[in-house]
Design a protein around this motif. Structure first.
Motif, PDB file in Angstrom:
ATOM      1  N   THR A 140       0.844  -1.200   0.000  1.00 42.45           N
ATOM      2  CA  THR A 140       0.000   0.000   0.000  1.00 42.45           C
ATOM      3  C   THR A 140       0.876   1.246   0.000  1.00 42.45           C
ATOM      4  OG1 THR A 140      -1.718  -1.168   1.212  1.00 42.45           O
ATOM      5  CG2 THR A 140      -1.811   1.216   1.263  1.00 42.45           C
ATOM      6  N   ASP A 141       0.491   2.221  -0.822  1.00 40.06           N
ATOM      7  CA  ASP A 141       1.194   3.496  -0.927  1.00 40.06           C
ATOM      8  C   ASP A 141       2.570   3.363  -1.580  1.00 40.06           C
ATOM      9  OD1 ASP A 141       0.895   6.230  -0.641  1.00 40.06           O
ATOM     10  OD2 ASP A 141       1.998   6.297   1.245  1.00 40.06           O
ATOM     11  N   THR A 142       2.750   2.320  -2.385  1.00 38.93           N
ATOM     12  CA  THR A 142       3.968   2.184  -3.177  1.00 38.93           C
ATOM     13  C   THR A 142       3.576   2.190  -4.653  1.00 38.93           C
ATOM     14  OG1 THR A 142       3.947  -0.224  -3.356  1.00 38.93           O
ATOM     15  CG2 THR A 142       4.974   0.711  -1.383  1.00 38.93           C
ATOM     16  N   PRO A 143       4.513   2.401  -5.557  1.00 38.55           N
ATOM     17  CA  PRO A 143       4.173   2.368  -6.988  1.00 38.55           C
ATOM     18  C   PRO A 143       3.703   0.990  -7.449  1.00 38.55           C
ATOM     19  CG  PRO A 143       6.293   3.421  -6.645  1.00 38.55           C
ATOM     20  CD  PRO A 143       5.877   2.853  -5.329  1.00 38.55           C
ATOM     21  N   PHE A 144       3.946  -0.057  -6.673  1.00 42.63           N
ATOM     22  CA  PHE A 144       3.579  -1.414  -7.064  1.00 42.63           C
ATOM     23  C   PHE A 144       2.193  -1.817  -6.567  1.00 42.63           C
ATOM     24  CE2 PHE A 144       8.170  -1.272  -6.581  1.00 42.63           C
ATOM     25  CZ  PHE A 144       8.550  -1.600  -7.868  1.00 42.63           C
ATOM     26  N   ASN A 145       1.478  -0.912  -5.936  1.00 40.19           N
ATOM     27  CA  ASN A 145       0.219  -1.252  -5.268  1.00 40.19           C
ATOM     28  C   ASN A 145      -0.821  -1.810  -6.219  1.00 40.19           C
ATOM     29  OD1 ASN A 145      -1.466  -1.483  -3.060  1.00 40.19           O
ATOM     30  ND2 ASN A 145      -2.352   0.523  -3.377  1.00 40.19           N
ATOM     31  N   PHE A 146      -0.930  -1.288  -7.418  1.00 38.40           N
ATOM     32  CA  PHE A 146      -1.999  -1.705  -8.327  1.00 38.40           C
ATOM     33  C   PHE A 146      -1.513  -2.675  -9.394  1.00 38.40           C
ATOM     34  CE2 PHE A 146      -3.322   2.343  -6.536  1.00 38.40           C
ATOM     35  CZ  PHE A 146      -4.509   1.945  -5.963  1.00 38.40           C
ATOM     36  N   ILE A 147      -0.296  -3.161  -9.300  1.00 40.54           N
ATOM     37  CA  ILE A 147       0.214  -4.140 -10.242  1.00 40.54           C
ATOM     38  C   ILE A 147      -0.250  -5.520  -9.802  1.00 40.54           C
ATOM     39  CG2 ILE A 147       2.288  -5.135 -11.231  1.00 40.54           C
ATOM     40  CD1 ILE A 147       3.628  -2.434 -10.890  1.00 40.54           C
ATOM     41  N   GLU A 148      -0.734  -6.304 -10.757  1.00 38.25           N
ATOM     42  CA  GLU A 148      -1.393  -7.564 -10.428  1.00 38.25           C
ATOM     43  C   GLU A 148      -0.455  -8.764 -10.354  1.00 38.25           C
ATOM     44  OE1 GLU A 148      -4.535  -7.909 -13.243  1.00 38.25           O
ATOM     45  OE2 GLU A 148      -5.598  -6.183 -12.436  1.00 38.25           O
ATOM     46  N   VAL A 149       0.849  -8.537 -10.365  1.00 43.80           N
ATOM     47  CA  VAL A 149       1.815  -9.627 -10.180  1.00 43.80           C
ATOM     48  C   VAL A 149       2.704  -9.259  -8.994  1.00 43.80           C
ATOM     49  CG1 VAL A 149       1.819 -10.358 -12.592  1.00 43.80           C
ATOM     50  CG2 VAL A 149       3.437  -8.640 -11.838  1.00 43.80           C
ATOM     51  N   PRO A 150       3.324 -10.251  -8.356  1.00 45.45           N
ATOM     52  CA  PRO A 150       4.199  -9.944  -7.217  1.00 45.45           C
ATOM     53  C   PRO A 150       5.364  -9.036  -7.615  1.00 45.45           C
ATOM     54  CG  PRO A 150       3.702 -12.283  -7.292  1.00 45.45           C
ATOM     55  CD  PRO A 150       3.161 -11.690  -8.558  1.00 45.45           C
ATOM     56  N   THR A 151       5.853  -8.284  -6.648  1.00 47.23           N
ATOM     57  CA  THR A 151       6.916  -7.307  -6.899  1.00 47.23           C
ATOM     58  C   THR A 151       8.179  -7.970  -7.440  1.00 47.23           C
ATOM     59  OG1 THR A 151       6.020  -5.995  -5.091  1.00 47.23           O
ATOM     60  CG2 THR A 151       8.215  -5.428  -5.836  1.00 47.23           C
ATOM     61  N   ASP A 152       8.511  -9.171  -6.967  1.00 48.74           N
ATOM     62  CA  ASP A 152       9.723  -9.814  -7.460  1.00 48.74           C
ATOM     63  C   ASP A 152       9.613 -10.173  -8.938  1.00 48.74           C
ATOM     64  OD1 ASP A 152       7.817 -11.747  -6.622  1.00 48.74           O
ATOM     65  OD2 ASP A 152       9.365 -13.290  -6.671  1.00 48.74           O
ATOM     66  N   ILE A 153       8.407 -10.447  -9.424  1.00 47.30           N
ATOM     67  CA  ILE A 153       8.218 -10.719 -10.849  1.00 47.30           C
ATOM     68  C   ILE A 153       8.441  -9.447 -11.661  1.00 47.30           C
ATOM     69  CG2 ILE A 153       6.535 -11.473 -12.595  1.00 47.30           C
ATOM     70  CD1 ILE A 153       7.659 -13.698 -10.775  1.00 47.30           C
ATOM     71  N   VAL A 154       8.012  -8.305 -11.148  1.00 45.69           N
ATOM     72  CA  VAL A 154       8.241  -7.024 -11.833  1.00 45.69           C
ATOM     73  C   VAL A 154       9.736  -6.804 -12.029  1.00 45.69           C
ATOM     74  CG1 VAL A 154       7.985  -4.516 -11.651  1.00 45.69           C
ATOM     75  CG2 VAL A 154       6.120  -6.006 -10.937  1.00 45.69           C
ATOM     76  N   PHE A 155      10.513  -7.057 -10.984  1.00 48.56           N
ATOM     77  CA  PHE A 155      11.962  -6.858 -11.094  1.00 48.56           C
ATOM     78  C   PHE A 155      12.619  -7.905 -11.991  1.00 48.56           C
ATOM     79  CE2 PHE A 155      11.195  -4.267  -7.307  1.00 48.56           C
ATOM     80  CZ  PHE A 155      11.854  -3.114  -7.712  1.00 48.56           C
ATOM     81  N   GLN A 156      12.080  -9.118 -12.035  1.00 49.73           N
ATOM     82  CA  GLN A 156      12.609 -10.121 -12.952  1.00 49.73           C
ATOM     83  C   GLN A 156      12.330  -9.730 -14.402  1.00 49.73           C
ATOM     84  OE1 GLN A 156      11.335 -14.069 -11.906  1.00 49.73           O
ATOM     85  NE2 GLN A 156      12.084 -13.862  -9.823  1.00 49.73           N
ATOM     86  N   VAL A 157      11.157  -9.160 -14.671  1.00 49.40           N
ATOM     87  CA  VAL A 157      10.837  -8.680 -16.022  1.00 49.40           C
ATOM     88  C   VAL A 157      11.799  -7.558 -16.410  1.00 49.40           C
ATOM     89  CG1 VAL A 157       9.110  -7.403 -17.358  1.00 49.40           C
ATOM     90  CG2 VAL A 157       8.421  -9.391 -16.009  1.00 49.40           C
ATOM     91  N   LEU A 158      12.020  -6.610 -15.492  1.00 45.43           N
ATOM     92  CA  LEU A 158      12.968  -5.525 -15.763  1.00 45.43           C
ATOM     93  C   LEU A 158      14.367  -6.071 -16.032  1.00 45.43           C
ATOM     94  CD1 LEU A 158      11.948  -2.807 -13.180  1.00 45.43           C
ATOM     95  CD2 LEU A 158      11.892  -2.613 -15.648  1.00 45.43           C
ATOM     96  N   PHE A 159      14.767  -7.051 -15.238  1.00 46.14           N
ATOM     97  CA  PHE A 159      16.091  -7.657 -15.398  1.00 46.14           C
ATOM     98  C   PHE A 159      16.230  -8.290 -16.782  1.00 46.14           C
ATOM     99  CE2 PHE A 159      19.119 -11.164 -14.828  1.00 46.14           C
ATOM    100  CZ  PHE A 159      20.204 -10.453 -14.344  1.00 46.14           C
TER     101      PHE A 159
END
Ligand SMILES: [Zn+2]
Length: 87
Positions: free
Chosen positions: A38-57
């Motif tokens: 809550t209150d982070t840029p990842f709040n409304f993303i529907e996948v876990p935060t670690d997956i977001v960073f793996q996609v970026l990687f």
């Protein structure tokens, strides 16, 4: 953890978790519930935060196309489009 809504340090840990597995809390001051994202840029993303960073990687390190990254993560069970990767 402080409440992201009123900044009160008086929060209680709830037994339930979000559908992505994040711990939930309730503020004893404003009585609102919130979770770790809550209150982070990842709040409304529907996948876990670690997956977001793996996609970026994958995009940055291996220079894969957005479509290749989306197809790669489909193998792991995460279904999203190349436009989602671009966003
Ligand atoms: Zn609060």
């Amino acid at each position: 953890m402080d409440c992201p809504h009123c900044q009160s340090p008086h929060v209680s840990l709830l037994q339930r978790k979000t559908h992505l597995g994040y711990t939930m809390f309730r503020c004893k001051h404003c009585r609102r519930t919130f979770n770790e994202r809550t209150d982070t840029p990842f709040n409304f993303i529907e996948v876990p935060t670690d997956i977001v960073f793996q996609v970026l990687f994958c995009c940055v390190r291996y220079k894969l196309s957005y479509r290749d990254v989306a197809e790669f993560f489909l193998l792991r069970g995460f279904k999203f489009t190349h436009e989602t990767v671009r966003f």
